[in-house]
Design an enzyme around this catalytic site. Structure first.
Site, PDB file in Angstrom:
ATOM      1  N   GLU A  35      48.078  39.887  45.856  1.00 44.99           N
ATOM      2  CA  GLU A  35      47.349  41.137  45.621  1.00 44.99           C
ATOM      3  C   GLU A  35      47.895  42.256  46.510  1.00 44.99           C
ATOM      4  O   GLU A  35      47.595  42.324  47.702  1.00 44.99           O
ATOM      5  CB  GLU A  35      45.852  40.941  45.874  1.00 44.99           C
ATOM      6  CG  GLU A  35      45.203  39.882  45.015  1.00 44.99           C
ATOM      7  CD  GLU A  35      45.242  40.226  43.530  1.00 44.99           C
ATOM      8  OE1 GLU A  35      45.252  41.429  43.181  1.00 44.99           O
ATOM      9  OE2 GLU A  35      45.255  39.290  42.723  1.00 44.99           O
ATOM     10  N   GLU A  76      37.460  44.360  47.710  1.00 42.05           N
ATOM     11  CA  GLU A  76      38.771  44.120  47.081  1.00 42.05           C
ATOM     12  C   GLU A  76      38.939  42.644  46.706  1.00 42.05           C
ATOM     13  O   GLU A  76      39.471  42.334  45.640  1.00 42.05           O
ATOM     14  CB  GLU A  76      39.902  44.566  48.006  1.00 42.05           C
ATOM     15  CG  GLU A  76      41.283  44.439  47.379  1.00 42.05           C
ATOM     16  CD  GLU A  76      41.462  45.299  46.137  1.00 42.05           C
ATOM     17  OE1 GLU A  76      41.904  44.760  45.096  1.00 42.05           O
ATOM     18  OE2 GLU A  76      41.169  46.504  46.204  1.00 42.05           O
ATOM     19  N   GLU A  83      39.256  40.052  38.347  1.00 40.93           N
ATOM     20  CA  GLU A  83      40.479  40.238  37.574  1.00 40.93           C
ATOM     21  C   GLU A  83      41.169  38.907  37.271  1.00 40.93           C
ATOM     22  O   GLU A  83      41.665  38.706  36.169  1.00 40.93           O
ATOM     23  CB  GLU A  83      41.433  41.179  38.302  1.00 40.93           C
ATOM     24  CG  GLU A  83      40.954  42.611  38.305  1.00 40.93           C
ATOM     25  CD  GLU A  83      41.909  43.556  39.006  1.00 40.93           C
ATOM     26  OE1 GLU A  83      42.870  43.086  39.668  1.00 40.93           O
ATOM     27  OE2 GLU A  83      41.696  44.779  38.890  1.00 40.93           O
TER      28      GLU A  83
END
Length: 131
Positions: A35, A76, A83
């Protein structure tokens, strides 16, 4: 919904704590590896952590500054989890999956705005004693 218990759920005790720690470390490692946004926010947090002790006038301000950085990282991580699950379900264009991803992104934006606001106010207070 099935009434069966998940074979992936632990039973409890000290081994549960060790497994939870291992899974958490794996999650942080995956976030760092996969990420880019998490890596950027982590770098920002590493840079700003010492600054919090200089900018903050009180222990409470220092804690607020540090916690704002931590909140950004937490949000996050949650966004990245949404996601990842969404991409595992389908890579095709899906309105609900797209909405879920957009909502996660909006949560990250709000956490960043909150952190920026706190840092701006505390920094102005450090230099100009506005509060």
């Amino acid at each position: 919904m099935s009434s069966r218990h998940s074979p992936f759920k632990s039973k409890g005790g000290f081994s549960r704590i060790l497994n939870a720690a291992r899974y958490s470390a794996q999650g942080l490692s995956a976030a760092i590896r996969h990420e880019a946004a998490f890596r950027q926010e982590l770098l920002l947090a590493i840079i700003l952590t010492p600054a919090a002790f200089w900018v903050g006038q009180t222990a409470m301000q220092v804690m607020l500054l540090l916690c704002s950085l931590l909140v950004v990282l937490i949000v996050e991580l949650l966004n990245s989890a949404v996601e990842a699950v969404a991409d595992a379900v389908s890579l095709e264009n899906n309105q609900l999956i797209g909405r879920a991803k957009d909502l996660g992104s909006a949560a990250v934006l709000l956490s960043l705005l909150m952190a920026a606001g706190l840092w701006i106010v505390c920094t102005l207070n450090h230099w100009y004693r506005i509060l």
